[in-house]
Design a protein around this motif. Structure first.
Motif, PDB file in Angstrom:
ATOM      1  N   GLY A   1      -2.555   5.122 -33.979  1.00 10.42           N
ATOM      2  CA  GLY A   1      -3.383   6.313 -33.978  1.00 10.42           C
ATOM      3  C   GLY A   1      -4.579   6.111 -34.888  1.00 10.42           C
ATOM      4  N   ASN A   2      -5.718   6.699 -34.529  1.00  8.05           N
ATOM      5  CA  ASN A   2      -6.913   6.554 -35.340  1.00  8.05           C
ATOM      6  C   ASN A   2      -7.760   7.809 -35.299  1.00  8.05           C
ATOM      7  OD1 ASN A   2      -7.473   4.152 -32.866  1.00  8.05           O
ATOM      8  ND2 ASN A   2      -8.379   6.188 -32.717  1.00  8.05           N
ATOM      9  N   ALA A   3      -8.472   8.052 -36.398  1.00  8.64           N
ATOM     10  CA  ALA A   3      -9.317   9.243 -36.496  1.00  8.64           C
ATOM     11  C   ALA A   3     -10.427   8.975 -37.499  1.00  8.64           C
ATOM     12  CB  ALA A   3      -8.488  10.447 -36.943  1.00  8.64           C
ATOM     13  N   GLY A   4     -11.498   9.798 -37.426  1.00  8.36           N
ATOM     14  CA  GLY A   4     -12.527   9.744 -38.441  1.00  8.36           C
ATOM     15  C   GLY A   4     -13.778   8.988 -38.055  1.00  8.36           C
ATOM     16  N   ILE A   5     -14.529   8.573 -39.079  1.00 11.43           N
ATOM     17  CA  ILE A   5     -15.781   7.855 -38.920  1.00 11.43           C
ATOM     18  C   ILE A   5     -15.702   6.540 -39.695  1.00 11.43           C
ATOM     19  CG2 ILE A   5     -17.141   9.939 -38.531  1.00 11.43           C
ATOM     20  CD1 ILE A   5     -17.981   9.842 -41.466  1.00 11.43           C
ATOM     21  N   GLN A   6     -16.776   5.760 -39.638  1.00  9.50           N
ATOM     22  CA  GLN A   6     -16.749   4.434 -40.264  1.00  9.50           C
ATOM     23  C   GLN A   6     -16.458   4.484 -41.757  1.00  9.50           C
ATOM     24  OE1 GLN A   6     -20.390   2.035 -41.212  1.00  9.50           O
ATOM     25  NE2 GLN A   6     -19.691   0.753 -39.509  1.00  9.50           N
ATOM     26  N   THR A   7     -16.994   5.467 -42.449  1.00  7.28           N
ATOM     27  CA  THR A   7     -16.839   5.556 -43.906  1.00  7.28           C
ATOM     28  C   THR A   7     -15.718   6.488 -44.338  1.00  7.28           C
ATOM     29  OG1 THR A   7     -18.539   7.273 -43.948  1.00  7.28           O
ATOM     30  CG2 THR A   7     -19.249   4.995 -44.333  1.00  7.28           C
ATOM     31  N   ALA A   8     -15.006   7.043 -43.372  1.00  2.00           N
ATOM     32  CA  ALA A   8     -13.876   7.934 -43.675  1.00  2.00           C
ATOM     33  C   ALA A   8     -12.930   7.944 -42.486  1.00  2.00           C
ATOM     34  CB  ALA A   8     -14.371   9.348 -43.978  1.00  2.00           C
ATOM     35  N   ALA A   9     -12.174   6.845 -42.348  1.00  2.00           N
ATOM     36  CA  ALA A   9     -11.288   6.669 -41.201  1.00  2.00           C
ATOM     37  C   ALA A   9      -9.828   6.787 -41.617  1.00  2.00           C
ATOM     38  CB  ALA A   9     -11.538   5.318 -40.549  1.00  2.00           C
ATOM     39  N   LEU A  10      -8.970   6.967 -40.618  1.00  2.00           N
ATOM     40  CA  LEU A  10      -7.539   7.079 -40.841  1.00  2.00           C
ATOM     41  C   LEU A  10      -6.818   6.297 -39.757  1.00  2.00           C
ATOM     42  CD1 LEU A  10      -5.490   8.654 -42.732  1.00  2.00           C
ATOM     43  CD2 LEU A  10      -5.323  10.321 -40.865  1.00  2.00           C
ATOM     44  N   ALA A  11      -5.835   5.482 -40.152  1.00  2.00           N
ATOM     45  CA  ALA A  11      -5.015   4.723 -39.211  1.00  2.00           C
ATOM     46  C   ALA A  11      -3.557   5.050 -39.454  1.00  2.00           C
ATOM     47  CB  ALA A  11      -5.252   3.231 -39.395  1.00  2.00           C
ATOM     48  N   TYR A  12      -2.769   5.198 -38.376  1.00  2.00           N
ATOM     49  CA  TYR A  12      -1.371   5.588 -38.539  1.00  2.00           C
ATOM     50  C   TYR A  12      -0.517   5.109 -37.375  1.00  2.00           C
ATOM     51  CZ  TYR A  12      -3.934   9.471 -36.302  1.00  2.00           C
ATOM     52  OH  TYR A  12      -4.789  10.221 -35.542  1.00  2.00           O
ATOM     53  N   GLY A  13       0.738   4.779 -37.714  1.00  2.00           N
ATOM     54  CA  GLY A  13       1.652   4.285 -36.708  1.00  2.00           C
ATOM     55  C   GLY A  13       1.337   2.857 -36.298  1.00  2.00           C
ATOM     56  N   GLY A  14       1.870   2.440 -35.139  1.00  2.00           N
ATOM     57  CA  GLY A  14       1.682   1.085 -34.656  1.00  2.00           C
ATOM     58  C   GLY A  14       2.964   0.292 -34.725  1.00  2.00           C
ATOM     59  N   ALA A  15       2.846  -1.024 -34.624  1.00  2.00           N
ATOM     60  CA  ALA A  15       4.015  -1.898 -34.652  1.00  2.00           C
ATOM     61  C   ALA A  15       3.781  -3.063 -35.594  1.00  2.00           C
ATOM     62  CB  ALA A  15       4.310  -2.419 -33.246  1.00  2.00           C
ATOM     63  N   LEU A  16       4.886  -3.543 -36.235  1.00  2.00           N
ATOM     64  CA  LEU A  16       4.763  -4.549 -37.300  1.00  2.00           C
ATOM     65  C   LEU A  16       5.476  -5.890 -37.100  1.00  2.00           C
ATOM     66  CD1 LEU A  16       5.509  -2.069 -40.235  1.00  2.00           C
ATOM     67  CD2 LEU A  16       3.281  -2.699 -39.376  1.00  2.00           C
ATOM     68  N   PRO A  17       6.279  -6.219 -36.097  1.00  2.00           N
ATOM     69  CA  PRO A  17       6.305  -5.606 -34.775  1.00  2.00           C
ATOM     70  C   PRO A  17       7.210  -4.389 -34.615  1.00  2.00           C
ATOM     71  CG  PRO A  17       7.702  -7.524 -34.788  1.00  2.00           C
ATOM     72  CD  PRO A  17       7.068  -7.438 -36.154  1.00  2.00           C
ATOM     73  N   ALA A  18       8.124  -4.116 -35.573  1.00  2.00           N
ATOM     74  CA  ALA A  18       8.948  -2.909 -35.443  1.00  2.00           C
ATOM     75  C   ALA A  18       8.067  -1.671 -35.539  1.00  2.00           C
ATOM     76  CB  ALA A  18      10.003  -2.889 -36.546  1.00  2.00           C
ATOM     77  N   ASN A  19       8.527  -0.563 -34.959  1.00  2.00           N
ATOM     78  CA  ASN A  19       7.757   0.678 -35.010  1.00  2.00           C
ATOM     79  C   ASN A  19       7.435   1.049 -36.452  1.00  2.00           C
ATOM     80  OD1 ASN A  19       7.754   1.024 -32.258  1.00  2.00           O
ATOM     81  ND2 ASN A  19       9.627   2.234 -32.253  1.00  2.00           N
ATOM     82  N   SER A  20       6.211   1.505 -36.667  1.00  4.57           N
ATOM     83  CA  SER A  20       5.748   1.816 -38.014  1.00  4.57           C
ATOM     84  C   SER A  20       5.398   3.289 -38.152  1.00  4.57           C
ATOM     85  CB  SER A  20       4.508   0.981 -38.343  1.00  4.57           C
ATOM     86  OG  SER A  20       3.946   1.352 -39.587  1.00  4.57           O
ATOM     87  N   ALA A  21       5.612   3.817 -39.353  1.00  2.00           N
ATOM     88  CA  ALA A  21       5.166   5.170 -39.698  1.00  2.00           C
ATOM     89  C   ALA A  21       4.038   5.110 -40.713  1.00  2.00           C
ATOM     90  CB  ALA A  21       6.329   5.975 -40.270  1.00  2.00           C
ATOM     91  N   ALA A  22       3.616   3.896 -41.079  1.00  2.40           N
ATOM     92  CA  ALA A  22       2.615   3.710 -42.129  1.00  2.40           C
ATOM     93  C   ALA A  22       1.293   4.397 -41.784  1.00  2.40           C
ATOM     94  CB  ALA A  22       2.379   2.227 -42.363  1.00  2.40           C
ATOM     95  N   SER A  23       0.675   4.970 -42.793  1.00  2.00           N
ATOM     96  CA  SER A  23      -0.617   5.642 -42.646  1.00  2.00           C
ATOM     97  C   SER A  23      -1.519   5.199 -43.791  1.00  2.00           C
ATOM     98  CB  SER A  23      -0.417   7.165 -42.676  1.00  2.00           C
ATOM     99  OG  SER A  23      -1.645   7.846 -42.606  1.00  2.00           O
ATOM    100  N   GLU A  24      -2.794   4.963 -43.494  1.00  2.00           N
ATOM    101  CA  GLU A  24      -3.729   4.600 -44.553  1.00  2.00           C
ATOM    102  C   GLU A  24      -5.143   5.035 -44.195  1.00  2.00           C
ATOM    103  OE1 GLU A  24      -4.265   0.191 -44.981  1.00  2.00           O
ATOM    104  OE2 GLU A  24      -2.507   0.081 -43.678  1.00  2.00           O
ATOM    105  N   SER A  25      -5.936   5.236 -45.240  1.00  2.00           N
ATOM    106  CA  SER A  25      -7.305   5.720 -45.070  1.00  2.00           C
ATOM    107  C   SER A  25      -8.297   4.634 -45.473  1.00  2.00           C
ATOM    108  CB  SER A  25      -7.536   6.979 -45.903  1.00  2.00           C
ATOM    109  OG  SER A  25      -7.395   6.703 -47.289  1.00  2.00           O
ATOM    110  N   PHE A  26      -9.498   4.701 -44.895  1.00  2.00           N
ATOM    111  CA  PHE A  26     -10.556   3.719 -45.125  1.00  2.00           C
ATOM    112  C   PHE A  26     -11.810   4.445 -45.575  1.00  2.00           C
ATOM    113  CE2 PHE A  26     -13.959   0.894 -43.332  1.00  2.00           C
ATOM    114  CZ  PHE A  26     -13.695  -0.232 -44.119  1.00  2.00           C
ATOM    115  N   ASN A  27     -12.442   3.947 -46.647  1.00  2.00           N
ATOM    116  CA  ASN A  27     -13.633   4.604 -47.180  1.00  2.00           C
ATOM    117  C   ASN A  27     -14.932   3.871 -46.872  1.00  2.00           C
ATOM    118  OD1 ASN A  27     -13.590   2.393 -48.855  1.00  2.00           O
ATOM    119  ND2 ASN A  27     -13.242   3.551 -50.749  1.00  2.00           N
TER     120      ASN A  27
END
Length: 324
Positions: A152-178
């Motif tokens: 999942g992804n949201a936001g703009i280049q200088t304020a983005a958010l990424a969440y979920g995905g695979a690690l390869p196991a299913n992930s709940a991790a969320s992180e923000s980008f400035n």
């Protein structure tokens, strides 16, 4: 005698011309045309064909709007793509390639200032690239959690958010980008990959995915935590999503096969839209709003597609009130 003032506690505006900042439900009298007018919702809610991508692909990502979009990377039956293209509302134009061919990545931003991150190269990556309107630059700092699986992804280049995905196991991790560094944020309640998201860095939405099995779960982000809200009507993964936290669209995806089914989110619940995509696809990418959006590319069930599908959603229209 019943009057508008008696019913609604306010008077009808008497104006020489139609207002420019008109709101749904607003009523006014146009003295120049001698007409009573009201602003109401017009429910178009349909997809139409847009200009085809130059490079057919699925699992691409980027940012923008219906009339000004950018995407880079993606998967084809031949492998991973580095090609990038911009859209002007009518046609796609090839632009500078991304530095690292990849697919199943996240993306956010505008046509002239976008960011793509993570994905599969092959091999799971956290590499981040920035687009300045003419070229891509690999960011010195990668994601804290390398991942793929159409996060999942949201936001703009200088304020983005990424969440979920695979690690390869299913992930709940969320992180923000400035715009330069990634910071871990509280995790999703439901770990999953192949999910969809939209919104901003502080007001995002996560929906669908593969947890497994296929997920209907929807979560809302307020800038500090994720809250589980009402689920989608149909479990699916790898769909296009666009809009904001309180007004979103989910279109296409995989439900035991590629689907054209589309659902609308009003901030509280999902509603199945009577019409879906013109071409059923999964792994399509979405940009835009609930009023004007795009479904870009995707997997058609046998191969990648180059189809662009333009969404026209709920909009306001002014109508003259006829009195007899």
């Amino acid at each position: 005698m019943t009057t508008y003032y008696g019913l609604y506690g306010q008077k009808v505006q008497y104006l020489a011309s139609d207002p420019t900042d008109v709101q749904v439900g607003q009523v006014w009298y146009n003295s120049t045309s001698a007409t009573l007018k009201v602003r109401e919702l017009a429910t178009v809610n349909a997809f139409a064909s847009g200009g085809n991508l130059n490079t057919a692909r699925y699992y691409t990502a980027g940012g923008g709007t219906q009339t000004a979009a950018i995407v880079g990377g993606g998967a084809t039956n031949a492998g991973f793509s580095a090609s990038a293209e911009s859209y002007n509302g009518t046609s796609w134009t090839a632009v500078s390639n991304i530095n690292n061919p990849r697919a199943s990545q996240g993306g956010a931003g505008t046509q002239t200032a976008a960011v793509i991150f993570g994905g599969f190269t092959p091999g799971i990556t956290g590499t981040t690239e920035l687009w300045n309107g003419s070229s891509w630059t690999t960011n010195p700092t990668a994601m804290n959690t390398a991942r793929r699986g159409y996060m999942g992804n949201a936001g703009i280049q200088t304020a983005a958010l990424a969440y979920g995905g695979a690690l390869p196991a299913n992930s709940a991790a969320s992180e923000s980008f400035n715009g330069s560094t990634w910071t871990n944020t509280p995790s999703l309640n439901t770990a999953r990959n192949e999910l969809t998201g939209c919104g901003t860095q502080t007001a995002a939405l996560a929906f669908g995915g593969e947890s497994p099995p296929n997920a209907t779960a929807t979560e809302s982000w307020n800038g500090s935590s994720w809250t589980t809200v009402n689920s989608m009507n149909t479990a699916r993964f790898s769909q296009a999503g666009f809009g904001i936290q309180t007004a979103a669209v989910g279109a296409g995806g995989f439900i035991g096969g590629v689907t054209a089914a589309t659902e609308l989110w009003n901030g509280t619940s999902w509603t199945s839209n009577p019409t879906g995509l013109g071409t059923a696809v999964s792994s399509n990418y979405g940009v835009g709003s609930q009023t004007l959006g795009l479904s870009i590319g995707g997997y058609g069930g046998a191969a990648e597609t180059n189809v662009t599908q333009e969404w026209s959603g709920i909009v306001g229209q002014t109508k003259t009130v006829t009195v007899s």
